[in-house]
Design a protein around this motif. Structure first.
Motif, PDB file in Angstrom:
ATOM      1  N   ARG A  62     -29.151  32.990  31.799  1.00 28.59           N
ATOM      2  CA  ARG A  62     -27.845  32.408  32.086  1.00 28.59           C
ATOM      3  C   ARG A  62     -27.753  31.953  33.544  1.00 28.59           C
ATOM      4  N   ILE A  68     -28.351  28.936  39.467  1.00 31.08           N
ATOM      5  CA  ILE A  68     -28.222  29.908  40.549  1.00 31.08           C
ATOM      6  C   ILE A  68     -29.566  30.552  40.854  1.00 31.08           C
ATOM      7  N   SER A  87     -30.262  27.127  46.314  1.00 29.03           N
ATOM      8  CA  SER A  87     -29.325  27.069  47.443  1.00 29.03           C
ATOM      9  C   SER A  87     -27.902  27.361  46.970  1.00 29.03           C
ATOM     10  N   LYS A  88     -27.593  26.955  45.749  1.00 32.38           N
ATOM     11  CA  LYS A  88     -26.295  27.307  45.170  1.00 32.38           C
ATOM     12  C   LYS A  88     -26.127  28.817  45.082  1.00 32.38           C
ATOM     13  N   ASP A  91     -25.691  30.321  48.509  1.00 27.62           N
ATOM     14  CA  ASP A  91     -24.327  30.069  49.026  1.00 27.62           C
ATOM     15  C   ASP A  91     -23.347  31.190  48.685  1.00 27.62           C
ATOM     16  N   LEU A  92     -23.753  32.085  47.810  1.00 32.37           N
ATOM     17  CA  LEU A  92     -22.885  33.228  47.489  1.00 32.37           C
ATOM     18  C   LEU A  92     -22.885  34.285  48.588  1.00 32.37           C
TER      19      LEU A  92
ATOM     20  N   TRP B 102     -16.551  28.722  47.271  1.00 31.55           N
ATOM     21  CA  TRP B 102     -17.822  28.530  46.555  1.00 31.55           C
ATOM     22  C   TRP B 102     -17.631  27.656  45.324  1.00 31.55           C
ATOM     23  N   LYS B 105     -17.006  24.065  46.180  1.00 28.52           N
ATOM     24  CA  LYS B 105     -18.234  23.366  46.571  1.00 28.52           C
ATOM     25  C   LYS B 105     -19.129  23.046  45.379  1.00 28.52           C
ATOM     26  N   HIS B 106     -19.184  23.960  44.404  1.00 33.53           N
ATOM     27  CA  HIS B 106     -20.199  23.831  43.355  1.00 33.53           C
ATOM     28  C   HIS B 106     -19.675  23.457  41.986  1.00 33.53           C
TER      29      HIS B 106
END
Lengths: 140, 140
Positions: A62, A68, A87-88, A91-92, B102, B105-106
DNA sequence: TTTAATACTTGCATTTTGCAAGTGCATAAG
DNA sequence: CTTATGCACTTGCAAAATGCAAGTATTAAA
């Protein structure tokens, strides 16, 4: 299975993260990738919380579906897979650190490293960028 | 039932929030308290995501057990209850805003207000404190 | 050629969830 | 005073998710 996008309940940004992370396990995988440098199925299996293998399989898939996590075969061992944050996913980091700070403040039994809360409160940007430089998002 | 503290899986700060918020509904209640100024059972029922009443009951009780929400009888209508965030609950504001950022942005389809992301990126502390002053934690 | 490691898959009992309907109490209306 | 209405839940039940133990397929090592 599960590769299809589910109907989402609303366009709320809070709801959006719940569609991916609204369960007891998914965020632990991100934690292990982000802070514990784990990369393989067996390493995720070894965490204190004892995720079971079928749940881990489903959650990794998932996370990959949601962009992610990225899955690649290991260069030295072709029967092993290496999971890394995109990178997504990376970003967390601010979310994860705010969560950590909240727990450190409100849970007396949390095992947050000594000094984290003070450092984070006094130099948030510095703490974030030093973590950011350490998060591994290499693919190879 | 459920009033007893469950055995926790680990002392990790990330795990700690999952013990309370690791499901698809709980954080939506916090969102409604924090950003939509909702206070009653029926108001929570009216959200876009359509929570069912038994789940809402259970989640409100759990949030109360965890000291995140406070429940009081309404002064004007004694058959109604008023739910408010405690200071512990209000401390989730930075987490909620990072989550929002977040998603903004995504997720291209998120309904985050125009300009939020820019404002948050350029003046994070200012955005946080202006939200904080608006969050209602009054009991009466 | 056998053994081990890795990443799953399968089966099944238990738990949690989602949905519809019903309950009990407190004001409000007639 | 009797009935209706609003609010905050409860209950019952089917469906889905989870936890656990065991099994499988592929690759690598001895």
């Amino acid at each position: 299975m599960l590769r299809n996008s589910k109907a989402c309940r609303s366009n709320c940004p809070i709801n959006f993260v719940l569609e991916t992370f609204g369960d007891k396990w998914t965020l632990l995988i991100v934690r292990d990738l982000m802070f514990h440098n784990k990369r393989t199925f067996l390493e995720f299996m070894e965490s204190d919380e004892k995720i079971s293998s079928n749940i881990l399989t489903e959650r990794l898939r998932r996370l990959e579906d949601h962009g992610i996590v990225e899955k690649n075969t290991s260069p030295n061992n072709r029967s092993s897979f290496i999971y890394t944050l995109t990178s997504k996913g990376a970003d967390l980091l601010p979310v994860m650190l705010e969560v950590t700070a909240w727990s450190a403040k409100h849970d007396s039994s949390t095992n947050t490293p000594d000094g984290f809360l003070d450092a984070f409160n006094s130099d948030r940007d510095g703490v974030i960028s030093s973590f950011r430089s350490v998060i591994n998002t290499d693919r190879k």
